[in-house]
Design a protein around this motif. Structure first.
Motif, PDB file in Angstrom:
ATOM      1  N   SER A  28      45.771  30.104  49.721  1.00 47.49           N
ATOM      2  CA  SER A  28      45.829  28.773  49.122  1.00 47.49           C
ATOM      3  C   SER A  28      47.075  28.085  49.638  1.00 47.49           C
ATOM      4  N   LYS A  29      47.025  26.780  49.649  1.00 51.24           N
ATOM      5  CA  LYS A  29      48.180  25.975  50.046  1.00 51.24           C
ATOM      6  C   LYS A  29      48.403  24.939  48.966  1.00 51.24           C
ATOM      7  N   THR A  30      49.688  24.633  48.747  1.00 50.93           N
ATOM      8  CA  THR A  30      50.034  23.598  47.774  1.00 50.93           C
ATOM      9  C   THR A  30      51.058  22.654  48.384  1.00 50.93           C
ATOM     10  N   ASP A  31      51.233  21.526  47.717  1.00 46.61           N
ATOM     11  CA  ASP A  31      52.360  20.668  48.073  1.00 46.61           C
ATOM     12  C   ASP A  31      53.578  21.198  47.308  1.00 46.61           C
ATOM     13  N   LEU A  32      54.715  20.555  47.458  1.00 40.32           N
ATOM     14  CA  LEU A  32      55.934  21.056  46.817  1.00 40.32           C
ATOM     15  C   LEU A  32      55.936  20.914  45.292  1.00 40.32           C
ATOM     16  N   LYS A  33      54.971  20.188  44.757  1.00 40.01           N
ATOM     17  CA  LYS A  33      54.848  20.083  43.302  1.00 40.01           C
ATOM     18  C   LYS A  33      53.885  21.126  42.750  1.00 40.01           C
TER      19      LYS A  33
ATOM     20  N   TYR B 138      44.614  23.248  49.535  1.00 39.66           N
ATOM     21  CA  TYR B 138      43.635  24.025  50.297  1.00 39.66           C
ATOM     22  C   TYR B 138      43.409  25.358  49.596  1.00 39.66           C
ATOM     23  N   ALA B 139      42.173  25.811  49.628  1.00 42.24           N
ATOM     24  CA  ALA B 139      41.823  27.157  49.146  1.00 42.24           C
ATOM     25  C   ALA B 139      40.709  27.687  50.034  1.00 42.24           C
ATOM     26  N   ASN B 140      40.900  28.876  50.590  1.00 42.69           N
ATOM     27  CA  ASN B 140      39.877  29.422  51.481  1.00 42.69           C
ATOM     28  C   ASN B 140      38.706  29.988  50.664  1.00 42.69           C
TER      29      ASN B 140
ATOM     30  N   LEU C 101      59.408  28.793  48.919  1.00 40.28           N
ATOM     31  CA  LEU C 101      58.628  27.668  49.438  1.00 40.28           C
ATOM     32  C   LEU C 101      59.466  26.389  49.537  1.00 40.28           C
ATOM     33  N   LYS C 102      60.294  26.146  48.543  1.00 41.75           N
ATOM     34  CA  LYS C 102      61.150  24.970  48.579  1.00 41.75           C
ATOM     35  C   LYS C 102      62.196  25.039  49.687  1.00 41.75           C
ATOM     36  N   ALA C 103      62.498  26.266  50.111  1.00 42.00           N
ATOM     37  CA  ALA C 103      63.429  26.471  51.235  1.00 42.00           C
ATOM     38  C   ALA C 103      62.718  26.377  52.579  1.00 42.00           C
ATOM     39  N   GLY C 104      61.412  26.058  52.539  1.00 41.70           N
ATOM     40  CA  GLY C 104      60.655  25.887  53.779  1.00 41.70           C
ATOM     41  C   GLY C 104      60.102  27.179  54.354  1.00 41.70           C
ATOM     42  N   LYS C 105      60.124  28.243  53.550  1.00 42.08           N
ATOM     43  CA  LYS C 105      59.634  29.542  54.024  1.00 42.08           C
ATOM     44  C   LYS C 105      58.187  29.758  53.569  1.00 42.08           C
ATOM     45  N   THR C 106      57.472  30.585  54.305  1.00 39.30           N
ATOM     46  CA  THR C 106      56.114  30.963  53.932  1.00 39.30           C
ATOM     47  C   THR C 106      56.193  32.232  53.095  1.00 39.30           C
ATOM     48  N   VAL C 107      55.345  32.317  52.087  1.00 38.42           N
ATOM     49  CA  VAL C 107      55.337  33.487  51.219  1.00 38.42           C
ATOM     50  C   VAL C 107      54.024  34.226  51.407  1.00 38.42           C
TER      51      VAL C 107
END
Length: 85
Positions: free
Chosen positions: A26-31, A36-38, A77-83
């Motif tokens: 899944s992907k989210t915006d910063l809020k 997106y969800a596969n 995520l807020k630091a721009g990293k992928t989890v």
């Protein structure tokens, strides 16, 4: 917030084993709003794409998932990293 009734009905608190090739994405915006969800994510969650897009990701948070894990995830995520997890 998390819809416990839907979770109980859709997933029945049952463990599901995935194939090695299955990824829940899944992907989210910063809020935290889902962008997106596969297909695997949709199948596991019991929701359709139209029901999830623009909704806060915590709608699917399992009640046993430690809040500290989510705090860590959002910090990353807020630091721009992928989890990955």
């Amino acid at each position: 917030m998390f819809n416990y009734n839907r979770y109980d009905r859709k997933l029945g608190h049952n463990e599901r084993k995935l194939n090695q090739s299955d990824f829940i994405v899944s992907k989210t915006d910063l809020k935290g709003m889902i962008t997106y969800a596969n297909p695997t994510f949709l199948e596991i969650s019991g929701y359709r794409t139209a029901e999830l897009l623009g909704i806060n990701h915590n709608i699917i948070r399992h009640p046993d998932m430690p809040r500290a894990l989510y705090a860590y995830m959002w910090d990353q995520l807020k630091a721009g990293k992928t989890v990955y997890g």
